[in-house]
Scaffold this active site. Sequence first.
Site, PDB file in Angstrom:
ATOM      1  N   LYS A  32       0.788  -1.238   0.249  1.00 14.96           N
ATOM      2  CA  LYS A  32       0.242   0.136  -0.076  1.00 14.96           C
ATOM      3  C   LYS A  32       0.563   0.974  -0.016  1.00 14.96           C
ATOM      4  O   LYS A  32       2.471   1.305   0.585  1.00 14.96           O
ATOM      5  CB  LYS A  32      -0.886  -0.069   1.417  1.00 14.96           C
ATOM      6  CG  LYS A  32      -2.099  -1.292   0.824  1.00 14.96           C
ATOM      7  CD  LYS A  32      -3.345  -0.856   1.577  1.00 14.96           C
ATOM      8  CE  LYS A  32      -4.395  -2.160   1.314  1.00 14.96           C
ATOM      9  NZ  LYS A  32      -5.582  -1.777   1.942  1.00 14.96           N
ATOM     10  N   ARG A  74      -3.904 -10.220   5.005  1.00 18.60           N
ATOM     11  CA  ARG A  74      -3.846 -10.347   2.734  1.00 18.60           C
ATOM     12  C   ARG A  74      -2.450  -9.974   2.159  1.00 18.60           C
ATOM     13  O   ARG A  74      -1.953  -8.846   2.488  1.00 18.60           O
ATOM     14  CB  ARG A  74      -5.069 -10.059   2.902  1.00 18.60           C
ATOM     15  CG  ARG A  74      -5.650  -9.569   1.398  1.00 18.60           C
ATOM     16  CD  ARG A  74      -6.884  -8.707   1.473  1.00 18.60           C
ATOM     17  NE  ARG A  74      -7.762  -8.462   0.461  1.00 18.60           N
ATOM     18  CZ  ARG A  74      -7.502  -7.876  -1.191  1.00 18.60           C
ATOM     19  NH1 ARG A  74      -6.282  -6.701  -0.606  1.00 18.60           N
ATOM     20  NH2 ARG A  74      -7.649  -7.511  -2.237  1.00 18.60           N
TER      21      ARG A  74
END
Length: 289
Positions: free
Chosen positions: A231, A265
Amino acid sequence: MTVRRRPVYTLRLRSRPWVLGDRTQVMGIVNVTPDSFSDGGICYEPDAALLHARRLIEEGADILDIGGESTRPFSDPVALEEEIERVVPLIRRIREFSDIPISIDTTKAETARRALEAGADIVNDVSALGFDPEMASVAAETRVPLIVMHMLGTPKTMQQSPRYDSLFSEIVAFLEERIRFAVERGVERSQIIVDPGIGFGKSVDHNLRLVRDLDVFHVLERPVLFGASRKRFIGTVLDRPPQEREVGTAVVNTFAAAAGAHIVRVHDVGFHRQAAAMADAVRGAWSTP
């Protein structure tokens, strides 16, 4: 780093119990989209998506998370039928050779319903039942595990100067309310997983604080999913593009495992399967005199 005792929960998949907490489970990402922030287009073609899913399974994924709509910052929604066409055939093809748990990453009730009919086991709703009023009914009727995530706004607006008066209190209150909302509509509380929503309406500092103090979310008494893979906040700290953020991802996932996250994840399952195993070995060492 404080190592947190990880609560163990037993959820129920279609035909078997699903234990979360005895080790860190690794959820592999399959984005069947042309525009995801990290791997958009890589799995957009059906054969490429199937090959990628096979690879993640071979690398040791515990769960596959399949999505047909990007939720990257400033993204637009995808039409229902297009989303269904992206994910449902893939789920059917995976079910021809594997019984791995599959979560359908969607905010649309009909997509979730069709995916579950095709063989998916879990609903992963980044809107926490907020975008489609029928999603709670789908989860309640099918009795599958449901992941509810915190997001400030929508993917289109969430990164427009996000601010909080009290970061943790507001996210915990939001997730508490979403759990209550789901239970009131027939979802079993024991089937709910919470996700604090790393990167979804959070600044770099917000995300770093969530990583550092993730154990706060155990107050909800539900399994915790942690999704920080590649991210933007990692790229900002390290000055690296998405494909070069695996080391940073491994570091924050290790903090998450130490704080008691049940699922991480990730994009690169093989790499993070090793990191999770090492983190769990270190976690286990605390009980040795």
